[in-house]
Scaffold this motif. Structure first.
Motif, PDB file in Angstrom:
ATOM      1  N   GLY A   1       1.069  -1.106   0.370  1.00 28.04           N
ATOM      2  CA  GLY A   1      -0.058  -0.094  -0.055  1.00 28.04           C
ATOM      3  C   GLY A   1       0.904   1.181   0.250  1.00 28.04           C
ATOM      4  O   GLY A   1       0.484   2.189  -0.232  1.00 28.04           O
ATOM      5  N   SER A   2       2.311   1.493   0.243  1.00 29.84           N
ATOM      6  CA  SER A   2       3.148   2.136   0.686  1.00 29.84           C
ATOM      7  C   SER A   2       3.898   2.612  -0.225  1.00 29.84           C
ATOM      8  O   SER A   2       4.829   3.724  -1.203  1.00 29.84           O
ATOM      9  N   VAL A   3       3.657   1.453  -1.251  1.00 26.16           N
ATOM     10  CA  VAL A   3       4.308   1.676  -2.875  1.00 26.16           C
ATOM     11  C   VAL A   3       3.507   2.861  -3.821  1.00 26.16           C
ATOM     12  O   VAL A   3       2.866   3.353  -4.455  1.00 26.16           O
ATOM     13  N   PRO A   4       4.535   3.994  -4.417  1.00 26.31           N
ATOM     14  CA  PRO A   4       4.148   5.031  -4.646  1.00 26.31           C
ATOM     15  C   PRO A   4       3.574   5.011  -6.212  1.00 26.31           C
ATOM     16  O   PRO A   4       3.947   3.742  -7.124  1.00 26.31           O
ATOM     17  N   GLU A   5       3.338   5.006  -7.082  1.00 25.14           N
ATOM     18  CA  GLU A   5       1.840   4.772  -7.722  1.00 25.14           C
ATOM     19  C   GLU A   5       2.700   4.208  -9.594  1.00 25.14           C
ATOM     20  O   GLU A   5       2.827   3.612  -9.820  1.00 25.14           O
ATOM     21  N   GLU A   6       3.942   5.160  -9.397  1.00 26.61           N
ATOM     22  CA  GLU A   6       4.282   4.890 -10.377  1.00 26.61           C
ATOM     23  C   GLU A   6       5.767   3.921 -10.671  1.00 26.61           C
ATOM     24  O   GLU A   6       6.393   3.791 -11.357  1.00 26.61           O
ATOM     25  N   GLU A   7       5.835   3.035  -9.415  1.00 20.56           N
ATOM     26  CA  GLU A   7       6.425   2.077  -8.961  1.00 20.56           C
ATOM     27  C   GLU A   7       5.929   0.283  -9.445  1.00 20.56           C
ATOM     28  O   GLU A   7       6.595   0.166  -8.706  1.00 20.56           O
TER      29      GLU A   7
ATOM     30  N   ASN B   1       4.999  -0.582 -10.952  1.00 19.99           N
ATOM     31  CA  ASN B   1       5.384  -1.592 -12.169  1.00 19.99           C
ATOM     32  C   ASN B   1       6.633  -2.204 -12.409  1.00 19.99           C
ATOM     33  O   ASN B   1       7.155  -3.136 -12.777  1.00 19.99           O
ATOM     34  N   ALA B   2       7.167  -1.893 -11.149  1.00 21.11           N
ATOM     35  CA  ALA B   2       8.810  -2.660 -10.816  1.00 21.11           C
ATOM     36  C   ALA B   2       8.725  -4.551 -10.588  1.00 21.11           C
ATOM     37  O   ALA B   2       7.864  -4.401  -9.684  1.00 21.11           O
TER      38      ALA B   2
ATOM     39  N   PHE C   1      10.569  -5.915  -8.753  1.00 23.14           N
ATOM     40  CA  PHE C   1      10.179  -6.268  -7.510  1.00 23.14           C
ATOM     41  C   PHE C   1       8.934  -6.040  -6.924  1.00 23.14           C
ATOM     42  O   PHE C   1       8.251  -7.376  -6.382  1.00 23.14           O
ATOM     43  N   VAL C   2       8.307  -4.764  -7.013  1.00 24.57           N
ATOM     44  CA  VAL C   2       6.627  -4.798  -6.307  1.00 24.57           C
ATOM     45  C   VAL C   2       5.958  -6.029  -7.287  1.00 24.57           C
ATOM     46  O   VAL C   2       5.018  -6.552  -6.268  1.00 24.57           O
ATOM     47  N   GLU C   3       6.047  -6.165  -8.189  1.00 23.13           N
ATOM     48  CA  GLU C   3       5.764  -7.209  -9.016  1.00 23.13           C
ATOM     49  C   GLU C   3       5.669  -8.644  -8.327  1.00 23.13           C
ATOM     50  O   GLU C   3       5.286  -9.503  -7.958  1.00 23.13           O
ATOM     51  N   GLY C   4       6.778  -9.038  -7.664  1.00 24.38           N
ATOM     52  CA  GLY C   4       6.900 -10.465  -7.288  1.00 24.38           C
ATOM     53  C   GLY C   4       6.733 -10.501  -5.848  1.00 24.38           C
ATOM     54  O   GLY C   4       5.947 -12.052  -5.329  1.00 24.38           O
ATOM     55  N   MET C   5       6.457  -9.425  -5.019  1.00 25.78           N
ATOM     56  CA  MET C   5       5.829  -9.333  -3.970  1.00 25.78           C
ATOM     57  C   MET C   5       4.511  -9.317  -3.558  1.00 25.78           C
ATOM     58  O   MET C   5       3.946  -9.795  -2.784  1.00 25.78           O
ATOM     59  N   GLU C   6       3.559  -8.832  -4.918  1.00 29.66           N
ATOM     60  CA  GLU C   6       2.290  -8.953  -5.308  1.00 29.66           C
ATOM     61  C   GLU C   6       1.887 -10.011  -5.572  1.00 29.66           C
ATOM     62  O   GLU C   6       1.310 -10.682  -5.071  1.00 29.66           O
ATOM     63  N   LYS C   7       3.214 -10.885  -6.403  1.00 24.69           N
ATOM     64  CA  LYS C   7       2.811 -12.621  -6.840  1.00 24.69           C
ATOM     65  C   LYS C   7       3.154 -13.081  -5.308  1.00 24.69           C
ATOM     66  O   LYS C   7       2.008 -13.869  -5.445  1.00 24.69           O
ATOM     67  N   ILE C   8       2.896 -12.974  -4.562  1.00 23.01           N
ATOM     68  CA  ILE C   8       3.957 -13.776  -3.295  1.00 23.01           C
ATOM     69  C   ILE C   8       2.913 -13.306  -2.479  1.00 23.01           C
ATOM     70  O   ILE C   8       2.042 -14.721  -1.614  1.00 23.01           O
ATOM     71  N   TYR C   9       1.526 -12.145  -2.003  1.00 18.65           N
ATOM     72  CA  TYR C   9       0.924 -12.082  -1.563  1.00 18.65           C
ATOM     73  C   TYR C   9      -0.015 -12.354  -1.771  1.00 18.65           C
ATOM     74  O   TYR C   9      -0.924 -13.333  -0.605  1.00 18.65           O
ATOM     75  N   LYS C  10      -0.630 -12.723  -3.278  1.00 19.98           N
ATOM     76  CA  LYS C  10      -1.554 -13.380  -4.061  1.00 19.98           C
ATOM     77  C   LYS C  10      -1.321 -15.241  -3.973  1.00 19.98           C
ATOM     78  O   LYS C  10      -2.884 -15.349  -3.385  1.00 19.98           O
ATOM     79  N   GLN C  11      -0.213 -15.410  -3.708  1.00 20.71           N
ATOM     80  CA  GLN C  11      -0.120 -16.509  -3.533  1.00 20.71           C
ATOM     81  C   GLN C  11      -0.494 -17.745  -1.682  1.00 20.71           C
ATOM     82  O   GLN C  11      -1.025 -18.582  -1.692  1.00 20.71           O
ATOM     83  N   LEU C  12       0.192 -16.932  -1.178  1.00 23.46           N
ATOM     84  CA  LEU C  12      -0.160 -16.678   0.354  1.00 23.46           C
ATOM     85  C   LEU C  12      -1.786 -16.438   0.407  1.00 23.46           C
ATOM     86  O   LEU C  12      -2.099 -17.679   1.046  1.00 23.46           O
TER      87      LEU C  12
END
Length: 217
Positions: free
Chosen positions: A131-137, A139-140, A142-153
């Motif tokens: 939630g603290s990731v800025p909008e412009e980042e 698509n990075a 690292f952020v996409e990887g964290m979102e995939k791990i979160y969704k998997q969890l």
């Protein structure tokens, strides 16, 4: 002897003979009647005796039927005792098995909820970080990887029966929500949740963690 005297004598002899024969005939009839009566009396006596015997037999049978039961054999009593004991033990074992299964299920539920409670802070940190990731980042890589791990969890938790409690816009329910703030808001109805500070979760049909919320009006 004159002819007339001879006739009279013959007539007298004939009368005497006829009287004698009649007497003998009557005696014979009386004897036969007596024998018949005697036979009938004997037959009646025999029937009465048979009836009495049947009555005694019936009475004896009735006494046996309604009287005390014959004492059981000790072997039969022992068999009945052992059978009753085995039946009771089987019933006790079945009750013990059901009770053990219920206790095992409850212990499993308690253990699962304990593990889930320990995992939820990790989920909270994932959500705060993303939630603290800025909008412009966003698509990075690292952020996409964290979102995939979160969704998997979250998918894994959902597959075992964990689901979030609905809060914002819902009516406050103390069984699921923990009100930590109150606000007056004309745009919301009475006792409606205006904001969620910490997400609550349920495991199957029980609450693991209550939602921490702000309630309006």
């Amino acid at each position: 002897m004159s002819k007339e005297d001879m006739v009279k004598e013959a007539v007298e002899e004939a009368k005497a003979k006829a009287a004698k024969e009649q007497a003998e005939a009557e005696e014979t009839v009386e004897t036969e009647d007596a024998q018949g009566v005697e036979a009938e009396a004997k037959e009646a006596t025999e029937e009465a005796t048979e009836t009495e015997g049947d009555s005694e037999a019936a009475s004896e049978g009735k006494k046996k039927f309604f009287g005390k039961k014959e004492k059981k054999d000790k072997k039969d009593e022992k068999i009945e005792e052992l059978t009753d004991r085995v039946t009771r033990q089987m019933a006790e074992f079945d009750n013990f098995r059901k009770r053990s299964e219920k206790e095992k299920s409850q212990m499993y539920e308690i253990g699962a909820k304990d593990i889930i409670e320990k995992i939820l802070p990790v989920v909270d940190n994932f959500e705060r970080g993303l939630g603290s990731v800025p909008e412009e980042e966003k698509n990075a890589p690292f952020v996409e990887g964290m979102e995939k791990i979160y969704k998997q969890l979250m998918t894994t938790l959902e597959s075992v029966g964990v689901k979030p409690i609905e809060a914002v816009g819902q009516e406050f329910n103390p069984d699921f929500h923990n009100a930590v703030m109150h606000v007056e808001d004309e745009g919301l109805g009475e006792n409606i949740i205006a904001e969620e500070f910490q997400k609550g979760y349920m495991y199957r049909e029980s609450v693991v963690r209550h939602s921490m919320v702000k309630v309006a009006n």
